[in-house]
Design an enzyme around this catalytic site. Structure first.
Site, PDB file in Angstrom:
ATOM      1  N   LYS A  97      -8.058  -3.843 -13.510  1.00 24.76           N
ATOM      2  CA  LYS A  97      -7.685  -3.230 -12.241  1.00 24.76           C
ATOM      3  C   LYS A  97      -8.927  -2.661 -11.559  1.00 24.76           C
ATOM      4  CE  LYS A  97      -3.598  -0.604 -11.119  1.00 24.76           C
ATOM      5  NZ  LYS A  97      -2.810   0.545 -11.553  1.00 24.76           N
TER       6      LYS A  97
HETATM    7  C1  E4P Z   1       0.196   1.111 -10.089  1.00 29.20           C
HETATM    8  O1  E4P Z   1      -0.514   0.161 -10.286  1.00 29.20           O
HETATM    9  C2  E4P Z   1      -0.236   2.316  -9.368  1.00 29.20           C
HETATM   10  O2  E4P Z   1      -1.353   2.873  -9.975  1.00 29.20           O
HETATM   11  C3  E4P Z   1       0.907   3.282  -9.296  1.00 29.20           C
HETATM   12  O3  E4P Z   1       2.071   2.580  -8.898  1.00 29.20           O
HETATM   13  C4  E4P Z   1       0.667   4.483  -8.404  1.00 29.20           C
HETATM   14  O4  E4P Z   1       1.866   5.212  -8.267  1.00 29.20           O
HETATM   15  P1  E4P Z   1       1.911   6.682  -7.667  1.00 29.20           P
HETATM   16  O5  E4P Z   1       1.506   6.621  -6.230  1.00 29.20           O
HETATM   17  O6  E4P Z   1       3.339   7.103  -7.825  1.00 29.20           O
HETATM   18  O7  E4P Z   1       0.962   7.520  -8.459  1.00 29.20           O
END
Ligand code: E4P
Length: 272
Positions: A97
């Site tokens: 990522k």
């Molecule tokens: C997933 O890849 C993201 O990091 C995550 O969905 C972020 O979610 P949040 O905005 O609820 O922290």
């Protein structure tokens, strides 16, 4: 739409795979910290490498995104490669990522370091999930650099729009797909009126140009938003455990279950 679980909690992950509803896992540094802190507070000693290996094995070959913590292109490439080498051998399912733009502000000009890292890792054959996408044009550049997954952060778009309107809110509350109006105009962030609007526009670009990337609707906060992400054509939605659990709840389902159970013909139930 494929469903990923957005979690670093092994018990939650295992449960959703047992239910058979998950097609992958996303983690991020905050989710990992929360899971590790909770276990450490409970007196456990965590071996982070083993912990991640368990998550990777639990995913049964489906994609697991592990996020880099570095911010400069060279360092991200190095760390991405290292994480991939260390963990992909476990179950052949690691996605690295990378933030679409790792800058902390407009003044810190490392704006293209994420894109550069995506390109380099992709060229090495390492699949990338590009994270922290808040505009369709960020998604377009990430797709051009080769990202396999594009992660628009739907819930955080809605949080941002509500903040602009000084609305008190709970993050799990539904925000209308068509946006909310103030003084007769729909409030937007550079033309984006809701998180789902962002997801839909990312999907439109990917589809229109036949790009290979898949849109992974991230930061989803409630079941209705999941439905709208699916209807917008998101290839994947990543959901916290609580959202997955809430997807089956409906008062009329409970009511129907009660009446069907009341009406059971015993001989039918006993058929062998
Ligand atoms: C997933 O890849 C993201 O990091 C995550 O969905 C972020 O979610 P949040 O905005 O609820 O922290």
């Amino acid at each position: 739409m494929k469903i990923f679980i957005d979690s670093a909690e092994i018990d939650e992950i295992k449960q959703t795979y047992e239910w058979g509803v998950t097609d992958g896992i996303t983690t991020n540094p905050s989710l990992l910290k929360r899971a590790v802190d909770r276990r450490v507070a409970g007196g456990e000693k965590i071996d982070i490498r083993k912990y991640l290996e368990t998550i990777l094995k639990t995913a049964k070959g489906t994609p697991v995104s592990l996020e880099v913590t570095e911010r400069k292109a060279g360092k991200m490439i190095e760390q991405g490669q290292r994480l991939y080498d260390m963990f992909n051998r476990v179950a052949k399912n690691v996605y690295i990522k990378i933030p679409v733009n790792p800058s902390f502000s407009e003044d810190e000009d490392i704006h293209f370091d994420g894109v550069e890292a995506i390109r380099a890792l992709t060229r090495k054959g390492i699949p990338v999930n590009c994270t922290l996408i808040f505009t369709p044009e960020q998604a377009l550049l990430a797709a051009k650099a080769g990202a396999k997954f594009l992660s628009p952060f739907a819930g955080r778009v809605d949080d941002n729009l509500r903040k602009k309107m000084n609305i008190d809110f709970d993050k799990s509350e539904y925000y209308p797909e068509g946006g909310m109006a103030r003084n007769d105009a729909v409030v937007d962030d550079n033309g984006i009126v809701s998180g789902i609007d962002l997801v839909r526009k990312c999907v439109q670009i990917v589809t229109h140009y036949g790009l290979e990337s898949e849109v992974l609707a991230a930061s989803l906060r409630n079941p209705r938003q999941v439905r709208e992400a699916a209807l917008a054509g998101a290839h994947i939605g990543t959901l916290p455990f609580a959202v997955i659990k809430n997807m089956l709840k409906h008062e009329k389902t409970y009511e129907g279950m009660k009446s069907f159970t009341r009406d059971i013909v015993q001989e039918y139930a006993d058929l062998k």
